[in-house]
Design a protein around this motif. Structure first.
Motif, mmCIF file in Angstrom:
data_model
loop_
_atom_site.group_PDB
_atom_site.id
_atom_site.type_symbol
_atom_site.label_atom_id
_atom_site.label_comp_id
_atom_site.label_asym_id
_atom_site.label_seq_id
_atom_site.Cartn_x
_atom_site.Cartn_y
_atom_site.Cartn_z
ATOM 1 N N SER A 315 0.811 -1.136 0.077
ATOM 2 C CA SER A 315 0.054 0.175 -0.178
ATOM 3 C C SER A 315 0.621 1.242 0.087
ATOM 4 O O SER A 315 1.783 1.321 0.699
ATOM 5 C CB SER A 315 -1.042 0.116 1.146
ATOM 6 N N LEU A 316 0.460 2.340 -0.639
ATOM 7 C CA LEU A 316 1.111 3.758 -0.740
ATOM 8 C C LEU A 316 0.829 4.280 0.565
ATOM 9 O O LEU A 316 -0.405 4.480 0.953
ATOM 10 C CB LEU A 316 0.699 4.408 -1.822
ATOM 11 N N GLU A 317 1.751 4.652 1.391
ATOM 12 C CA GLU A 317 1.633 4.964 2.797
ATOM 13 C C GLU A 317 0.776 6.173 2.759
ATOM 14 O O GLU A 317 0.904 7.135 1.903
ATOM 15 C CB GLU A 317 3.059 5.215 3.401
ATOM 16 N N SER A 318 0.060 6.445 3.625
ATOM 17 C CA SER A 318 -0.921 7.832 3.721
ATOM 18 C C SER A 318 0.039 8.554 4.506
ATOM 19 O O SER A 318 -0.012 9.059 5.547
ATOM 20 C CB SER A 318 -1.831 7.327 4.767
ATOM 21 N N GLY A 319 1.048 9.109 3.781
ATOM 22 C CA GLY A 319 2.106 10.144 4.645
ATOM 23 C C GLY A 319 3.377 10.078 3.704
ATOM 24 O O GLY A 319 3.037 9.741 2.392
ATOM 25 N N PHE A 320 4.335 10.498 4.133
ATOM 26 C CA PHE A 320 5.566 10.730 3.353
ATOM 27 C C PHE A 320 6.766 11.062 4.237
ATOM 28 O O PHE A 320 6.647 11.288 5.325
ATOM 29 C CB PHE A 320 5.488 12.073 2.450
ATOM 30 N N ALA A 321 7.819 10.753 3.533
ATOM 31 C CA ALA A 321 9.203 11.197 4.196
ATOM 32 C C ALA A 321 9.728 12.352 3.541
ATOM 33 O O ALA A 321 9.739 12.792 2.581
ATOM 34 C CB ALA A 321 10.107 9.913 3.928
ATOM 35 N N TYR A 322 10.738 12.856 4.413
ATOM 36 C CA TYR A 322 11.090 14.294 3.930
ATOM 37 C C TYR A 322 12.498 14.684 4.810
ATOM 38 O O TYR A 322 12.422 14.081 6.106
ATOM 39 C CB TYR A 322 10.347 15.283 3.867
ATOM 40 N N TYR A 323 13.286 15.439 4.440
ATOM 41 C CA TYR A 323 14.365 16.156 5.122
ATOM 42 C C TYR A 323 13.810 17.532 5.482
ATOM 43 O O TYR A 323 13.211 18.334 4.568
ATOM 44 C CB TYR A 323 15.604 16.246 4.513
ATOM 45 N N GLY A 324 14.092 17.800 6.742
ATOM 46 C CA GLY A 324 13.615 19.373 7.161
ATOM 47 C C GLY A 324 14.886 20.052 7.486
ATOM 48 O O GLY A 324 15.892 19.440 8.018
ATOM 49 N N PHE A 325 14.819 21.362 7.463
ATOM 50 C CA PHE A 325 15.976 22.422 7.653
ATOM 51 C C PHE A 325 15.189 23.310 9.033
ATOM 52 O O PHE A 325 14.127 23.507 9.162
ATOM 53 C CB PHE A 325 15.927 23.407 6.786
ATOM 54 N N ASN A 326 16.284 23.328 9.678
ATOM 55 C CA ASN A 326 15.978 24.061 11.179
ATOM 56 C C ASN A 326 15.818 25.730 10.945
ATOM 57 O O ASN A 326 16.881 26.254 10.749
ATOM 58 C CB ASN A 326 16.879 23.767 12.314
ATOM 59 N N MET A 327 14.485 26.123 10.627
ATOM 60 C CA MET A 327 14.594 27.665 10.165
ATOM 61 C C MET A 327 15.069 28.794 11.121
ATOM 62 O O MET A 327 14.950 29.651 11.062
ATOM 63 C CB MET A 327 13.199 28.033 9.737
ATOM 64 N N SER A 328 15.091 28.218 12.405
ATOM 65 C CA SER A 328 15.299 29.174 13.752
ATOM 66 C C SER A 328 16.697 29.363 13.738
ATOM 67 O O SER A 328 17.386 30.231 14.458
ATOM 68 C CB SER A 328 14.821 28.650 15.022
ATOM 69 N N ASN A 329 17.684 28.503 13.017
ATOM 70 C CA ASN A 329 19.023 28.742 12.940
ATOM 71 C C ASN A 329 19.490 29.580 11.848
ATOM 72 O O ASN A 329 19.334 29.550 10.734
ATOM 73 C CB ASN A 329 19.626 27.530 12.597
ATOM 74 N N PRO A 330 19.898 30.822 12.608
ATOM 75 C CA PRO A 330 20.190 31.855 11.416
ATOM 76 C C PRO A 330 21.234 31.809 10.484
ATOM 77 O O PRO A 330 21.559 32.270 9.676
ATOM 78 C CB PRO A 330 20.700 33.236 12.149
ATOM 79 N N ALA A 331 22.173 30.694 10.954
ATOM 80 C CA ALA A 331 23.242 30.184 9.749
ATOM 81 C C ALA A 331 22.478 29.475 8.701
ATOM 82 O O ALA A 331 23.064 29.300 7.586
ATOM 83 C CB ALA A 331 24.193 29.381 10.562
ATOM 84 N N LEU A 332 21.626 29.070 8.621
ATOM 85 C CA LEU A 332 20.910 28.341 7.561
ATOM 86 C C LEU A 332 19.440 28.671 7.213
ATOM 87 O O LEU A 332 18.823 28.736 6.117
ATOM 88 C CB LEU A 332 20.562 26.679 7.986
ATOM 89 N N GLY A 333 18.635 29.404 8.389
ATOM 90 C CA GLY A 333 17.087 29.567 8.008
ATOM 91 C C GLY A 333 16.979 31.232 8.046
ATOM 92 O O GLY A 333 17.649 32.016 7.431
ATOM 93 N N ASP A 334 15.894 31.768 8.817
ATOM 94 C CA ASP A 334 15.567 33.098 8.938
ATOM 95 C C ASP A 334 16.619 33.940 9.534
ATOM 96 O O ASP A 334 17.504 33.520 10.461
ATOM 97 C CB ASP A 334 14.395 33.165 9.886
#
Length: 580
Positions: A315-334
């Motif tokens: 069955s195709l899962e009712s969801g998904f896999a992903y990589y997330g970025f921490n947007m609260s880190n100013p070196a990478l996010g906001d």
């Protein structure tokens, strides 16, 4: 005689035992912490929820469980009245004055939902109801006491009334999630911080053992929902015949006396346990290990070496896999500097461009996965098949160009901490990821893995902002795109569902507008706009829905599910009456 083993690997006295390999260990069995698939699968068997999904219906359909009927809705859509079943009892437990479980009352429903708004509970699910119920926000409940005028009320012992700030058509679905499970205050007070390992519920099973390796559940003799009704559960001859489900008709459930849930993170270890005569009865298996290329859904043909012993369902899962970025880190996010803000976005987009979903799919899922742009998976009506696939294309040249134009060099690229759970497969995934990013010019020594010993610790590290990049999967607890899109809703920031700590005023406004709407073109348009916004902001790398291959021993009667009804099938599993 007790040493004789049947053809299915079960001793005769074990016929009423079901052994399952769960892919990870929950950190807590407290419903307010049950925001992940591992915890939810167990919580849904230890506790009651007001509603659940039909066992066999596809697509999933909501039906009453502890509730007697679906909610009675006022004309303006702001007030819901929910009658609950009389005569349902919590399990016997020392938390009660006489050690005997008392009746579940409407006040328990009110208390269980209110706990999410008490900071002492450390809820991971308040985001489901925050600012939707009159008078309730993130910290409006103290020691179980609701503020004056709160929109949660026990009208009498068997009637719950909820007043909403604005229409919320998905509200009944939230009451089928493990996060909404009904708990008694006596147990929460009695066990204190230990309540997460001493569950006291009114579900089909009760806990006998729980540690880092396994959970053992035994049938709750007091659980009664009447006889199993094949038609009411949505049985279809097409696709479900031949599984032996007809033998369940008219019998009281749960059918198994004991569930032994093993926490086995490594795919090879799950496969070895399933093949062992004394191992688990069922598990999700990586297709390549079983030499199977599963179809998108339904019964799957097994090779001759496996067919006599196992059944299979894909069955195709009712969801998904992903990589997330921490947007609260100013070196990478906001970042407060607009120029650096844009440079950070270019960095995240470049890292996304350098991710090869085809290679990930081939290496770990034998091609049995479906990459798609955004976070509205193909199983949902709001999925847009015309959406550009640029965000999931492997484009290392484009990634290098983004870095170059934004002024990134090997000397100024930030060090990134990438979270992984302990285990061979996640280490392999990390090394594959790092190799792709090194290829576009990222120094290898600035891409470091942080290994967390358990899934619970992994979630804690994400919530505490200790990881810059993290791998997660998200299972839809109810079948609507809203459940996926709330991953990026600003007020849901960690420790809520928004692990990215993403904030965008337009996105939040669209999300709030969509939450008030019933299904239709206007809501779908808002859903798709939000999806495109997070793609454009490069908040994550994704996504992929995986085809889940489930194998189980042929003497079992069951239909596995990767949908929102996590763990629901366990109460309906039986041994075949035709088995030796």
């Amino acid at each position: 005689m007790v040493l004789l083993v049947t053809g299915c690997g079960q001793a005769p006295e074990d016929r009423a035992v079901f052994r399952y390999a769960l892919q990870g260990a929950p950190g807590s069995l407290d419903p307010v912490q049950a925001d992940n698939a591992y915890a939810a699968s167990l919580v849904n068997n230890l506790y009651d929820t007001l509603y659940r999904y039909r066992y066999l219906a596809r697509p999933h359909e909501l039906v009453p469980s502890l509730a007697l009927t679906m909610p009675q809705l006022s004309e303006d859509g702001l007030e819901l009245t929910i009658p609950i079943r009389p005569g349902v009892h919590f399990i016997d437990d020392p938390a009660f004055p006489d050690g005997r479980g008392r009746e579940v009352l409407a006040s328990d429903v009110v208390y269980s939902l209110a706990r999410h708004f008490d900071t002492a509970s450390r809820s991971r699910g308040a985001w489901l109801w925050r600012d939707r119920i009159v008078g309730l926000d993130s910290a409006s409940v103290v020691d179980g006491a609701l503020p004056d005028g709160a929109g949660l009320e026990a009208v009498d012992d068997y009637t719950v009334r909820v007043r909403l700030r604005q229409p919320f058509p998905q509200f009944a679905h939230t009451l089928a999630t493990a996060l909404s499970a009904i708990v008694p205050r006596e147990a929460v007070d009695h066990y204190g911080p230990g309540f997460g390992i001493h569950p006291v519920g009114s579900g089909p099973y009760r806990l006998r053992q729980f540690d880092a390796n396994r959970a053992v559940l035994e049938r709750n003799a007091g659980f009664d929902r009447g006889p199993f009704d094949l038609a009411a559960e949505g049985f279809r001859i097409e696709g479900q015949a031949g599984l032996g489900l007809e033998q369940l008709e008219g019998r009281a459930y749960p059918f198994m006396d004991r569930l032994e849930i093993e926490f086995i993170n490594e795919p090879m270890a799950r496969w070895n346990s399933l093949r062992s005569s004394r191992g688990v009865d069922a598990a999700i298996i990586r297709p390549d290990l079983a030499s199977v290329v599963p179809e998108a859904a339904g019964s799957t043909v097994l090779p001759p070496s496996l067919a006599p012993t196992f059944r299979a369902w894909a069955s195709l899962e009712s969801g998904f896999a992903y990589y997330g970025f921490n947007m609260s880190n100013p070196a990478l996010g906001d970042h407060p500097d607009p120029l650096r803000e844009e440079a950070n976005r270019a960095l995240r987009c470049a890292l996304r461009d350098a991710f090869d979903w085809d290679a990930r799919n081939a290496a770990f899922y034998r091609g049995a996965g479906q990459a798609f742009p955004g976070v509205i998976p193909p199983v949902l009506d709001a999925w847009d098949p015309a959406l550009s696939s640029a965000s999931i294309e492997y484009a290392p040249d484009r990634a290098r160009q983004r870095l170059r134009e934004a002024g990134w060099t090997a000397e100024n690229l930030p060090a990134l901490t990438i979270g992984i759970e302990a285990g061979v497969e996640q280490r392999q995934m990390f090394e594959q990821l790092r190799a792709w990013w090194v290829e576009i010019g990222y120094p290898a020594d600035r891409l470091q893995a942080r290994v967390l010993p358990s899934f619970g610790e992994y979630l804690r590290a994400i919530a505490d902002g200790e990881l810059d990049v993290f791998l997660l999967s998200w299972t839809l607890a109810y079948p609507d795109a809203q459940y996926a899109l709330q991953l990026f809703y600003g007020p849901n920031a960690a420790p809520g569902a928004n692990s990215f700590n993403y904030r965008n005023e337009d996105y939040d406004r669209w999300f709030e507008q969509a939450a008030r709407l019933h299904a239709g073109p206007e809501r779908t348009a808002l859903y798709r706009a939000m999806n495109e916004q997070v793609i454009d902001d490069c908040v994550f790398i994704g996504s992929m829905s995986r085809i889940r291959l489930q194998l189980w021993r042929r003497d079992l009667v069951m239909l596995p599910d990767e949908g929102p009804a996590l763990g629901l099938s366990w109460r309906f599993i039986d041994r075949s009456s035709d088995a030796p």
